[in-house]
Design an enzyme around this catalytic site. Structure first.
Site, PDB file in Angstrom:
ATOM      1  N   ASP A   1     -44.661  84.317 -19.333  1.00 50.71           N
ATOM      2  CA  ASP A   1     -43.321  84.130 -19.881  1.00 50.71           C
ATOM      3  C   ASP A   1     -43.288  82.912 -20.797  1.00 50.71           C
ATOM      4  OD1 ASP A   1     -40.632  84.041 -20.385  1.00 50.71           O
ATOM      5  OD2 ASP A   1     -39.993  83.882 -18.292  1.00 50.71           O
TER       6      ASP A   1
ATOM      7  N   HIS B   1     -40.538  82.099 -22.289  1.00 54.66           N
ATOM      8  CA  HIS B   1     -39.212  81.554 -21.949  1.00 54.66           C
ATOM      9  C   HIS B   1     -38.432  81.100 -23.170  1.00 54.66           C
ATOM     10  CE1 HIS B   1     -36.513  79.457 -18.934  1.00 54.66           C
ATOM     11  NE2 HIS B   1     -36.900  80.506 -18.250  1.00 54.66           N
TER      12      HIS B   1
ATOM     13  N   GLU C   1     -43.807  87.489 -22.531  1.00 52.77           N
ATOM     14  CA  GLU C   1     -42.357  87.656 -22.445  1.00 52.77           C
ATOM     15  C   GLU C   1     -41.619  86.634 -23.302  1.00 52.77           C
ATOM     16  OE1 GLU C   1     -38.933  87.111 -18.973  1.00 52.77           O
ATOM     17  OE2 GLU C   1     -40.944  87.810 -18.419  1.00 52.77           O
TER      18      GLU C   1
ATOM     19  N   GLU D   1     -33.950  89.571 -21.776  1.00 53.47           N
ATOM     20  CA  GLU D   1     -33.100  89.018 -20.728  1.00 53.47           C
ATOM     21  C   GLU D   1     -31.856  88.338 -21.290  1.00 53.47           C
ATOM     22  OE1 GLU D   1     -34.674  84.806 -19.221  1.00 53.47           O
ATOM     23  OE2 GLU D   1     -36.308  86.278 -19.423  1.00 53.47           O
TER      24      GLU D   1
ATOM     25  N   HIS E   1     -34.809  92.191 -15.685  1.00 61.13           N
ATOM     26  CA  HIS E   1     -34.834  90.764 -15.384  1.00 61.13           C
ATOM     27  C   HIS E   1     -34.001  90.526 -14.133  1.00 61.13           C
ATOM     28  CE1 HIS E   1     -33.198  86.579 -16.221  1.00 61.13           C
ATOM     29  NE2 HIS E   1     -34.494  86.363 -16.377  1.00 61.13           N
TER      30      HIS E   1
END
Length: 383
Positions: free
Chosen positions: A184, A186, A210, A236, A286
């Site tokens: 991820d 983020h 991700e 997400e 998510h």
């Protein structure tokens, strides 16, 4: 049957639960929350419930969704869509209980026999990931996810890239090639660094990378995709099928990650998943949230043919004071076997909330906000 009452409970570590009651005593639960903005979402839920739903038949879910979304001139965004999401979950919970069936049966029935889940390792600033990975694999998980990096400068050093590469190398060495590793980003990484990082990580064959860039920079995803064959995941922080439309048309995303507590609930995410199927894109909802959000995810997962895997927050680094199972009458509904969870079989969302525990913990002061990270020069960094 009509809706007679509702209550909201802000509970640790950072969740907001909604209880909706009908005239015959049926109760539905939802989880409408934006992490760090629970009080704001609470106000939105109250506004929607008071003005649109009290006194209404809870069974007209699609009609209510349209009224809640289209009833306001200004639409979309995390607050409104999260409020709608929690209400939608509660209405589906009521409908399932009314017909004595799990929600996925009402949405067409199961497309699989069980659902694969993955486990988080490593924390916000990832560290000691090798040992953590080995422990989770020993516990039966076959898929893991970790943060790729701490904060990064827009153009960072070779050492920063090497550090990210060394972390995934440590995990791959610890678990071997039979375990999947999601990485991820983020949204912490600029497109300049994302291009370098996806190339550096590719030899260790991540399951996916991700959110390599923030959703406001989704236009950079085609450039990033040219630098790797690793599947790219995002979503997400996208809140409706209209947010996803251009993403699908780009043709570079392999996996979407809508959040059942942010993207309009069961009704909307099921539609997003069907759109994704038409573009040969998988879905992995998510869910670093609570038990109601997870239960809602599993209902959609169960009846969605392009479901790949499900995030879940047991032992995640955010859950320092309370965990997913603490609020359930029967924690066994989320029992994991060999990296999978069984399909929910009880009516509605398939869980029974321990209301006594909810009310007791709602008495605590809950004021979770994500940290504000800074670079060495004092400027704000993406968390």
């Amino acid at each position: 049957m009509h809706i007679t009452d509702y209550e909201l409970f802000e509970v640790p570590p950072r969740w907001l639960f909604l209880k909706v009651t009908t005239s015959d005593g049926t109760v539905g639960w939802g989880e409408p929350v934006v992490e760090g903005r629970a009080k704001t979402v609470r106000g939105a839920v109250e506004e929607l419930m008071d003005n649109y739903l009290l006194g209404e038949d809870p069974g007209r879910i699609e009609h209510h969704w349209q009224r809640l979304y289209r009833g306001g001139f200004y639409r979309g965004g995390p607050i409104l869509m999260s409020a709608i999401a929690g209400i939608d979950q509660a209405l589906w919970d009521i409908k399932g209980k009314r017909f004595d069936a799990p929600v996925h049966e009402l949405l067409g029935g199961a497309t699989a026999d069980r659902i694969r889940v993955y486990q988080w390792i490593g924390g916000d600033r990832p560290a000691d990931v090798g040992n953590a990975a080995a422990q989770k694999v020993d516990a039966g998980f076959t898929a893991l996810k970790m943060n790729a990096t701490p904060e990064m400068r827009r153009i960072d050093t070779p050492a920063a890239v090497d550090s990210a590469r060394d972390r995934i190398a440590e995990v791959r060495d610890a678990v071997g090639d039979d375990v999947d590793i999601g990485v991820d980003f983020h949204g912490r990484v600029s497109k300049s660094m994302a291009k370098r990082l996806v190339e550096a990580l590719e030899p260790y064959e991540p399951m996916f990378v991700e959110e390599p860039v923030l959703p406001e920079h989704n236009d950079a995803l085609p450039q990033i995709a040219q630098h790797t064959t690793t599947p790219i995941a995002t979503g997400e922080r996208m809140y409706s099928r209209w947010d996803y439309k251009e993403l699908f048309e780009q043709g570079v995303i392999d996996l979407i990650q809508p959040d059942l507590s942010h993207a309009g609930g069961i009704t909307e995410v099921k539609k997003i998943a069907s759109m994704a199927e038409a573009y040969d894109v998988a879905i992995a909802p998510h869910c670093p949230l609570g038990p109601i959000a997870l239960a809602s995810c599993l209902q959609v997962d169960a009846c969605t043919p392009n479901t790949l895997i499900q995030e879940q927050s047991l032992d995640i680094h955010y859950n320092e004071t309370s965990d997913v199972l603490d609020y359930l009458e029967d924690p066994d509904v989320f029992e994991y076997h060999d990296g999978y969870v069984d399909l929910p079989t009880d009516p509605g969302l398939g869980i029974e909330i321990d209301e006594e525990t909810v009310r007791k913990r709602a008495e605590q002061e809950v004021n979770w906000h994500n940290p504000i990270w800074k670079h060495d020069d004092g400027s704000v960094a993406e968390w």
